[in-house]
Design a protein around this motif. Sequence first.
Motif, PDB file in Angstrom:
ATOM      1  N   ARG A  38      -1.696  -8.641  -5.310  1.00  0.00           N
ATOM      2  CA  ARG A  38      -0.577  -7.772  -4.937  1.00  0.00           C
ATOM      3  C   ARG A  38      -0.782  -6.358  -5.439  1.00  0.00           C
ATOM      4  O   ARG A  38      -1.679  -6.073  -6.228  1.00  0.00           O
ATOM      5  CB  ARG A  38       0.741  -8.326  -5.496  1.00  0.00           C
ATOM      6  CG  ARG A  38       0.819  -8.410  -7.012  1.00  0.00           C
ATOM      7  CD  ARG A  38       2.203  -8.881  -7.457  1.00  0.00           C
ATOM      8  NE  ARG A  38       2.314  -9.070  -8.892  1.00  0.00           N
ATOM      9  CZ  ARG A  38       2.573  -8.114  -9.769  1.00  0.00           C
ATOM     10  NH1 ARG A  38       2.737  -6.863  -9.348  1.00  0.00           N
ATOM     11  NH2 ARG A  38       2.661  -8.390 -11.056  1.00  0.00           N
ATOM     12  N   SER A  39       0.062  -5.439  -4.951  1.00  0.00           N
ATOM     13  CA  SER A  39       0.160  -4.049  -5.417  1.00  0.00           C
ATOM     14  C   SER A  39      -1.152  -3.284  -5.267  1.00  0.00           C
ATOM     15  O   SER A  39      -1.537  -2.493  -6.131  1.00  0.00           O
ATOM     16  CB  SER A  39       0.635  -4.013  -6.881  1.00  0.00           C
ATOM     17  OG  SER A  39       1.861  -4.684  -7.029  1.00  0.00           O
ATOM     18  N   ASN A  40      -1.833  -3.524  -4.150  1.00  0.00           N
ATOM     19  CA  ASN A  40      -3.066  -2.802  -3.860  1.00  0.00           C
ATOM     20  C   ASN A  40      -2.770  -1.570  -3.010  1.00  0.00           C
ATOM     21  O   ASN A  40      -1.814  -1.548  -2.234  1.00  0.00           O
ATOM     22  CB  ASN A  40      -4.041  -3.719  -3.117  1.00  0.00           C
ATOM     23  CG  ASN A  40      -4.393  -4.936  -3.937  1.00  0.00           C
ATOM     24  OD1 ASN A  40      -5.128  -4.870  -4.902  1.00  0.00           O
ATOM     25  ND2 ASN A  40      -3.829  -6.086  -3.551  1.00  0.00           N
ATOM     26  N   ILE A  41      -3.625  -0.541  -3.151  1.00  0.00           N
ATOM     27  CA  ILE A  41      -3.423   0.723  -2.443  1.00  0.00           C
ATOM     28  C   ILE A  41      -4.737   1.150  -1.796  1.00  0.00           C
ATOM     29  O   ILE A  41      -5.800   1.094  -2.427  1.00  0.00           O
ATOM     30  CB  ILE A  41      -2.929   1.830  -3.397  1.00  0.00           C
ATOM     31  CG1 ILE A  41      -1.559   1.461  -3.979  1.00  0.00           C
ATOM     32  CG2 ILE A  41      -2.856   3.176  -2.677  1.00  0.00           C
ATOM     33  CD1 ILE A  41      -1.083   2.419  -5.060  1.00  0.00           C
ATOM     34  N   LYS A  42      -4.658   1.580  -0.552  1.00  0.00           N
ATOM     35  CA  LYS A  42      -5.794   2.188   0.142  1.00  0.00           C
ATOM     36  C   LYS A  42      -5.496   3.672   0.320  1.00  0.00           C
ATOM     37  O   LYS A  42      -4.719   4.062   1.194  1.00  0.00           O
ATOM     38  CB  LYS A  42      -6.006   1.528   1.505  1.00  0.00           C
ATOM     39  CG  LYS A  42      -6.612   0.149   1.445  1.00  0.00           C
ATOM     40  CD  LYS A  42      -8.115   0.184   1.168  1.00  0.00           C
ATOM     41  CE  LYS A  42      -8.858   0.708   2.379  1.00  0.00           C
ATOM     42  NZ  LYS A  42     -10.326   0.749   2.137  1.00  0.00           N
ATOM     43  N   PRO A  43      -6.127   4.533  -0.514  1.00  0.00           N
ATOM     44  CA  PRO A  43      -5.854   5.968  -0.418  1.00  0.00           C
ATOM     45  C   PRO A  43      -6.769   6.707   0.556  1.00  0.00           C
ATOM     46  O   PRO A  43      -6.598   7.907   0.764  1.00  0.00           O
ATOM     47  CB  PRO A  43      -6.105   6.444  -1.849  1.00  0.00           C
ATOM     48  CG  PRO A  43      -7.190   5.539  -2.337  1.00  0.00           C
ATOM     49  CD  PRO A  43      -6.967   4.202  -1.671  1.00  0.00           C
ATOM     50  N   VAL A  44      -7.758   5.992   1.136  1.00  0.00           N
ATOM     51  CA  VAL A  44      -8.691   6.615   2.080  1.00  0.00           C
ATOM     52  C   VAL A  44      -8.693   5.816   3.378  1.00  0.00           C
ATOM     53  O   VAL A  44      -8.306   4.643   3.408  1.00  0.00           O
ATOM     54  CB  VAL A  44     -10.119   6.691   1.499  1.00  0.00           C
ATOM     55  CG1 VAL A  44     -10.143   7.592   0.263  1.00  0.00           C
ATOM     56  CG2 VAL A  44     -10.641   5.307   1.166  1.00  0.00           C
ATOM     57  N   ALA A  45      -9.189   6.439   4.451  1.00  0.00           N
ATOM     58  CA  ALA A  45      -9.118   5.811   5.765  1.00  0.00           C
ATOM     59  C   ALA A  45     -10.225   4.797   5.995  1.00  0.00           C
ATOM     60  O   ALA A  45     -10.118   3.958   6.900  1.00  0.00           O
ATOM     61  CB  ALA A  45      -9.175   6.887   6.849  1.00  0.00           C
ATOM     62  N   THR A  46     -11.282   4.832   5.216  1.00  0.00           N
ATOM     63  CA  THR A  46     -12.436   3.976   5.473  1.00  0.00           C
ATOM     64  C   THR A  46     -12.364   2.690   4.649  1.00  0.00           C
ATOM     65  O   THR A  46     -11.686   2.620   3.623  1.00  0.00           O
ATOM     66  CB  THR A  46     -13.733   4.718   5.118  1.00  0.00           C
ATOM     67  OG1 THR A  46     -13.668   5.161   3.753  1.00  0.00           O
ATOM     68  CG2 THR A  46     -13.923   5.917   6.022  1.00  0.00           C
ATOM     69  N   GLY A  47     -13.094   1.678   5.108  1.00  0.00           N
ATOM     70  CA  GLY A  47     -13.222   0.440   4.340  1.00  0.00           C
ATOM     71  C   GLY A  47     -12.261  -0.643   4.746  1.00  0.00           C
ATOM     72  O   GLY A  47     -11.047  -0.473   4.701  1.00  0.00           O
ATOM     73  N   THR A  48     -12.818  -1.779   5.175  1.00  0.00           N
ATOM     74  CA  THR A  48     -12.008  -2.953   5.495  1.00  0.00           C
ATOM     75  C   THR A  48     -11.365  -3.517   4.242  1.00  0.00           C
ATOM     76  O   THR A  48     -11.986  -3.541   3.173  1.00  0.00           O
ATOM     77  CB  THR A  48     -12.890  -4.031   6.140  1.00  0.00           C
ATOM     78  OG1 THR A  48     -13.411  -3.528   7.367  1.00  0.00           O
ATOM     79  CG2 THR A  48     -12.114  -5.306   6.415  1.00  0.00           C
TER      80      THR A  48
END
Length: 268
Positions: free
Chosen positions: A19-29
């Motif tokens: 839980r509580s994960n963040i994707k701050p960039v547009a790339t990466g599955t």
Amino acid sequence: SISNTVTFSTINVNNNIIRSNIKPVATGTFTAISNAAPASSAININGNQLGNADGGLLTYNVATAAAFLGISNTGGLPTCALSIQNNDIRGIVHSIAGTNAHTYIINSAAALSQNISGNTFTNLSVNTSGQVIFISNNVIMPVNGVQNVNGNSISGTYTRTASSGDITLFTSSSSTDLPNVTVTNNSNNFSNITINGTATISGWINTDAGMGNVTKTLSGNTFNNWTAGTGTGAITAMSVNITSPNNATTNNTISNISSAGTITGITT
């Protein structure tokens, strides 16, 4: 996330909290749980919380086209018993609208038995125009194979705020023609879905005919309260193949579907 590529006779990935994960960039599955190892005896991916009341699974802080995968299994020999049961997925947030595909549960291994049951998708509201697939199991069953996809459900509601893209609840479209195969898709409940614009719903797809060697039953499933408002996208609740004498589609409930577009209950 959890990823396994090491071969064991039995693989257990059970009762984890992600839980509580963040994707701050547009790339990466993003993949929450992945198994790519060809176990010979059993693969168990059960009771995992992909997000919970203390924090959602993932927040995208930027627009992205990078795919989202919840649970992915690509391993499993024809002697293996695969279990993906009683997992919950909740809290996938797009702070900015995305175009990425969402696949919540996918299996591509032709294990001897496949039990994908009792999984829940809780109050998801997703802002992506990419294709959404809740459960994918497009595999050719081995001789004496058993496939159970039973009792999966939306808990609460499912909302797609993006105004385009397709939603598939389940897909099994491979051509199985091997002896003594049994398939059940029973007592699933995918209700309370809201879409808008040109977004579409392809519904529950099981077009693996079985060719007379497979006993397949789709029974007691509920598809209720789907709303597209003034949206014009086509909606289909179930797509099935009944050409085999051992295929039965019975006692399913399809109700309260609202759309300005084409609505189809069951297509064969």
